[in-house]
Motif scaffolding. Sequence first.
Motif, PDB file in Angstrom:
ATOM      1  N   GLY A 139     -23.402   7.079 -38.233  1.00  0.00           N
ATOM      2  CA  GLY A 139     -21.983   6.872 -38.419  1.00  0.00           C
ATOM      3  C   GLY A 139     -21.196   6.787 -37.130  1.00  0.00           C
ATOM      4  N   LYS A 140     -21.848   6.936 -35.992  1.00  0.00           N
ATOM      5  CA  LYS A 140     -21.134   6.885 -34.730  1.00  0.00           C
ATOM      6  C   LYS A 140     -20.489   5.525 -34.541  1.00  0.00           C
ATOM      7  CE  LYS A 140     -21.688   7.395 -29.787  1.00  0.00           C
ATOM      8  NZ  LYS A 140     -22.622   7.525 -28.696  1.00  0.00           N
ATOM      9  N   SER A 141     -19.249   5.523 -34.142  1.00  0.00           N
ATOM     10  CA  SER A 141     -18.524   4.277 -33.951  1.00  0.00           C
ATOM     11  C   SER A 141     -18.684   3.786 -32.528  1.00  0.00           C
ATOM     12  CB  SER A 141     -17.036   4.480 -34.249  1.00  0.00           C
ATOM     13  OG  SER A 141     -16.868   4.762 -35.611  1.00  0.00           O
ATOM     14  N   GLY A 142     -18.663   2.487 -32.395  1.00  0.00           N
ATOM     15  CA  GLY A 142     -18.635   1.863 -31.091  1.00  0.00           C
ATOM     16  C   GLY A 142     -17.189   1.718 -30.642  1.00  0.00           C
ATOM     17  N   SER A 143     -16.975   1.060 -29.499  1.00  0.00           N
ATOM     18  CA  SER A 143     -15.609   0.889 -29.027  1.00  0.00           C
ATOM     19  C   SER A 143     -14.941  -0.320 -29.678  1.00  0.00           C
ATOM     20  CB  SER A 143     -15.590   0.755 -27.500  1.00  0.00           C
ATOM     21  OG  SER A 143     -16.290  -0.399 -27.101  1.00  0.00           O
ATOM     22  N   ARG A 172     -23.703  -5.965 -27.328  1.00  0.00           N
ATOM     23  CA  ARG A 172     -23.704  -5.034 -26.181  1.00  0.00           C
ATOM     24  C   ARG A 172     -23.498  -3.599 -26.671  1.00  0.00           C
ATOM     25  NH1 ARG A 172     -23.707  -6.159 -21.076  1.00  0.00           N
ATOM     26  NH2 ARG A 172     -23.319  -8.344 -21.495  1.00  0.00           N
ATOM     27  N   GLU A 173     -22.572  -3.408 -27.592  1.00  0.00           N
ATOM     28  CA  GLU A 173     -22.323  -2.076 -28.155  1.00  0.00           C
ATOM     29  C   GLU A 173     -23.556  -1.561 -28.898  1.00  0.00           C
ATOM     30  OE1 GLU A 173     -19.599   0.132 -28.424  1.00  0.00           O
ATOM     31  OE2 GLU A 173     -18.662  -1.024 -26.828  1.00  0.00           O
ATOM     32  N   MET A 174     -24.153  -2.427 -29.703  1.00  0.00           N
ATOM     33  CA  MET A 174     -25.309  -2.014 -30.495  1.00  0.00           C
ATOM     34  C   MET A 174     -26.479  -1.660 -29.587  1.00  0.00           C
ATOM     35  SD  MET A 174     -26.729  -3.770 -33.994  1.00  0.00           S
ATOM     36  CE  MET A 174     -27.254  -5.287 -33.255  1.00  0.00           C
TER      37      MET A 174
END
Length: 163
Positions: free
Chosen positions: A4-8, A112-114
């Motif tokens: 569940g961690k969110s990216g930017s 990039r976030e993933m």
Amino acid sequence: MNAGKSGSLAGIAFREAQADDLPAIVRLLADDALGRERERYAVPLPDTYRVAFESIAGDPNNTLIVAVDGADEIVGVLQLTVIPSLTYQGRSRALIEGVRIAASMRGRGLGREMFGWATGLARERGCRLLQLTTDKRRPDALRFYQSLGFVASHEGMKLELQD
């Protein structure tokens, strides 16, 4: 895992895939020229996908990660496999496979976030090395991986095993 961690990126969260996600994942995998050759997105899905998903989900060395947008739509996927190894003084390595970003999300930083999230997960699991292969017919993917710091240091080879 940091489920569940969110990216930017606004409204994007990363989590471990669930069985109900399977049709959306296969649709992503089939959504390019090479994927259309390899995958079979149909309703219902071929049972081989369910069997493979259950194998991945039941293996503590495998994690199927999905990126989910604010509308709960799957917009990215990748598989991270931790491989125990005797090299690098017995340190594990991680393999990234099956990377896809929804066409509507490409070029916006989601990949990039993933990868940042997957890299953090590999570090948490004690991996010394993160590796992947990319098809030579995907020059954009190659440039993307190089922009993340991946180096084409080895020549990869595959042998397709027929049924």
